[in-house]
Design a protein around this motif. Structure first.
Motif, mmCIF file in Angstrom:
data_model
loop_
_atom_site.group_PDB
_atom_site.id
_atom_site.type_symbol
_atom_site.label_atom_id
_atom_site.label_comp_id
_atom_site.label_asym_id
_atom_site.label_seq_id
_atom_site.Cartn_x
_atom_site.Cartn_y
_atom_site.Cartn_z
ATOM 1 N N ASN A 1 -17.926 14.071 -0.954
ATOM 2 C CA ASN A 1 -18.526 14.924 -0.278
ATOM 3 C C ASN A 1 -18.230 14.908 1.357
ATOM 4 O O ASN A 1 -18.650 15.639 2.143
ATOM 5 N N GLY A 2 -17.152 14.139 1.518
ATOM 6 C CA GLY A 2 -16.614 13.902 3.007
ATOM 7 C C GLY A 2 -17.631 13.039 3.692
ATOM 8 O O GLY A 2 -17.326 12.892 4.941
ATOM 9 N N SER A 3 -18.565 12.283 3.211
ATOM 10 C CA SER A 3 -19.286 11.515 4.028
ATOM 11 C C SER A 3 -18.823 10.049 4.057
ATOM 12 O O SER A 3 -18.182 9.649 2.692
ATOM 13 N N SER A 4 -18.783 9.223 4.967
ATOM 14 C CA SER A 4 -18.484 8.085 5.039
ATOM 15 C C SER A 4 -19.082 6.810 4.219
ATOM 16 O O SER A 4 -20.514 7.131 4.243
ATOM 17 N N SER A 5 -18.761 5.970 3.685
ATOM 18 C CA SER A 5 -19.356 5.021 3.006
ATOM 19 C C SER A 5 -18.881 3.497 3.488
ATOM 20 O O SER A 5 -18.349 3.419 4.486
ATOM 21 N N ALA A 6 -19.481 2.493 2.706
ATOM 22 C CA ALA A 6 -19.190 1.244 3.262
ATOM 23 C C ALA A 6 -17.651 0.777 3.501
ATOM 24 O O ALA A 6 -16.863 1.812 2.856
ATOM 25 N N PHE A 7 -17.178 -0.122 4.076
ATOM 26 C CA PHE A 7 -15.980 -0.455 4.399
ATOM 27 C C PHE A 7 -15.579 -1.308 3.096
ATOM 28 O O PHE A 7 -16.399 -1.834 2.568
ATOM 29 N N ALA A 8 -14.491 -0.998 2.719
ATOM 30 C CA ALA A 8 -13.695 -1.454 1.315
ATOM 31 C C ALA A 8 -13.255 -3.206 2.048
ATOM 32 O O ALA A 8 -12.014 -3.005 2.158
ATOM 33 N N VAL A 9 -14.012 -3.959 2.243
ATOM 34 C CA VAL A 9 -13.753 -5.073 2.766
ATOM 35 C C VAL A 9 -12.729 -5.902 1.815
ATOM 36 O O VAL A 9 -11.927 -6.353 2.605
ATOM 37 N N ARG A 10 -13.111 -6.060 0.869
ATOM 38 C CA ARG A 10 -12.304 -6.928 0.046
ATOM 39 C C ARG A 10 -10.913 -6.538 -0.052
ATOM 40 O O ARG A 10 -9.995 -7.416 0.003
ATOM 41 N N PRO A 11 -10.413 -5.365 -0.332
ATOM 42 C CA PRO A 11 -9.117 -4.881 -0.345
ATOM 43 C C PRO A 11 -8.386 -5.159 0.945
ATOM 44 O O PRO A 11 -7.235 -5.674 1.143
ATOM 45 N N LEU A 12 -9.168 -4.854 2.171
ATOM 46 C CA LEU A 12 -8.454 -4.919 3.334
ATOM 47 C C LEU A 12 -8.099 -6.487 3.890
ATOM 48 O O LEU A 12 -7.411 -6.585 4.727
ATOM 49 N N LEU A 13 -9.086 -7.288 3.350
ATOM 50 C CA LEU A 13 -8.435 -8.774 3.631
ATOM 51 C C LEU A 13 -7.212 -9.200 3.236
ATOM 52 O O LEU A 13 -6.787 -10.207 3.545
ATOM 53 N N THR A 14 -6.573 -8.210 2.329
ATOM 54 C CA THR A 14 -5.158 -8.681 2.126
ATOM 55 C C THR A 14 -4.221 -8.234 3.050
ATOM 56 O O THR A 14 -2.880 -8.423 2.799
ATOM 57 N N GLU A 15 -4.838 -7.368 4.048
ATOM 58 C CA GLU A 15 -3.704 -6.630 5.076
ATOM 59 C C GLU A 15 -3.026 -7.637 5.806
ATOM 60 O O GLU A 15 -1.995 -7.256 6.381
ATOM 61 N N SER A 16 -3.795 -8.897 6.192
ATOM 62 C CA SER A 16 -3.079 -9.788 7.101
ATOM 63 C C SER A 16 -1.803 -10.260 6.457
ATOM 64 O O SER A 16 -0.647 -10.284 7.193
#
Length: 373
Positions: free
Chosen positions: A295-310
């Protein structure tokens, strides 16, 4: 972005530009850890040997005078994790609200790699002060990275992905941490930090609003470090205690010597001396945005996936090798691109397209009619 045509002089419309990657071999696969101090001679208790071929220093970046001599490091029996406790005092150059503890400086991490007399440093950037009653993720998660190219041909890459969050009272630490990491399975570093929250390690402060205590829970494997750091402080003289925390993943890659790309040598000149890189730099810094719902609303950050970005960012910069080469002396950036030209496909004549659609429609009607009978 690195492959943006905005960085290319007179790009050809429709042509695809991809920065050239270079195969590399890892030169060092295990680091010794140095916590907080950059001088092993002064504070040997902050050195954690790991049979490494390089030293990785992890240090907080905040306006706190750390009492290094009172710092305590505990290496656990499993040998791949350490706990560092450091008392300290905040600087008084901030605003009155910050000096009284109602606002506090956001935590940031600096990482430094020392390998064969080559030093490379990068860190997570800091943001605005945080209120003492802030809850959960209050600052956009961020990844910062840099690549240091040395005259020896060695390339060192450091990437840090950090998630900052706040805990307004100690009893909420477990629930807030679980919501940040979006998992019912306890994170090992969070579980270890919970002990420091409940056993009085972080709450053992004077009534002075400049007094602070920090605990770093560190787990390392090869050239990767997971770190959770929480700092406690009072909101007002004798006020309630609250926590500011940062979870960071530091990934480092040291590659074996590589020759400078011939194209870059030709652009710079054969006899031009090799530029000396600065000890500290941030080559890439980007924020991670929250997940957007249907619906276009923002929700929580997807923390677990982004921790692999490093790891992903470090591997990409390492794959660029001597490409994406910064001449620090001249203030120039050299990037060699591989290119591909898009070929225009054949157009379907309008008559043929209409005939195909007509046949498909007739077949569909015939099939429906047959099933009705």
């Amino acid at each position: 972005m690195i492959n943006s045509t905005k960085n290319i002089q007179s790009p050809v419309p429709g042509r695809v530009y991809t920065p050239r990657k270079i195969p590399y071999k890892v030169a060092c696969t295990s680091f010794n850890l140095v916590m907080l101090s950059r001088s092993l001679g002064l504070y040997p208790n902050l050195y954690s040997p790991n049979n490494g071929c390089a030293n990785l220093t992890i240090a907080p970046s905040d306006p706190v005078f750390i009492n290094y001599t009172a710092a305590v490091i505990t290496r656990r029996a499993n040998a791949d994790s350490v706990k560092v406790v450091t008392p300290g005092t905040y600087d008084t150059i901030s605003s009155p609200e910050s000096n009284l503890g109602f606002f506090t400086f956001p935590l940031a991490i600096i990482a430094r790699v020392d390998y064969q007399n080559n030093k490379c440093v990068t860190g997570s950037t800091t943001r605005n002060d945080l209120a003492h009653n802030a809850t959960g993720i209050t600052v956009t998660p961020q990844t910062t990275a840099t690549k240091c190219v040395f005259p020896s041909g060695h390339v060192t890459t450091i990437s840090i992905t950090s998630v900052r969050y706040s805990v307004p009272d100690f009893k909420s630490f477990g629930n807030i941490s679980a919501s940040v990491f979006q998992s019912s399975i306890p994170n090992p570093l969070v579980s270890a930090m919970q002990d420091s929250v409940t056993d009085g390690t972080l709450s053992n402060l004077t009534i002075d609003t400049l007094d602070t205590k920090s605990v770093m829970e560190i787990r390392f494997s090869g050239t990767k470090v997971d770190l959770l750091m929480c700092s406690s402080r009072r909101a007002g003289i004798g006020g309630n205690l609250y926590l500011s925390c940062i979870y960071s993943i530091v990934t480092t890659i040291i590659s074996e010597p590589q020759p400078m790309l011939p194209e870059i040598v030709g652009l710079r000149g054969d006899n031009k001396p090799f530029p000396v890189p600065p000890i500290s730099s941030v080559m890439i810094a980007f924020d991670h945005l929250p997940v957007i719902g249907a619906n276009g609303s923002s929700s929580a950050f997807a923390v677990r996936p982004l921790l692999t970005e490093s790891a992903s960012v470090a591997q990409y910069l390492a794959a660029l090798g001597q490409n994406f080469f910064i001449d620090w002396d001249d203030g120039a950036l050299y990037t060699i691109f591989d290119t591909a030209d898009m070929q225009k496909g054949y157009e379907i004549p309008a008559g043929l397209f209409g005939a195909v659609v007509g046949i498909m429609t007739f077949c569909l009607i015939f099939r429906i009619g047959a099933e009705i009978r």
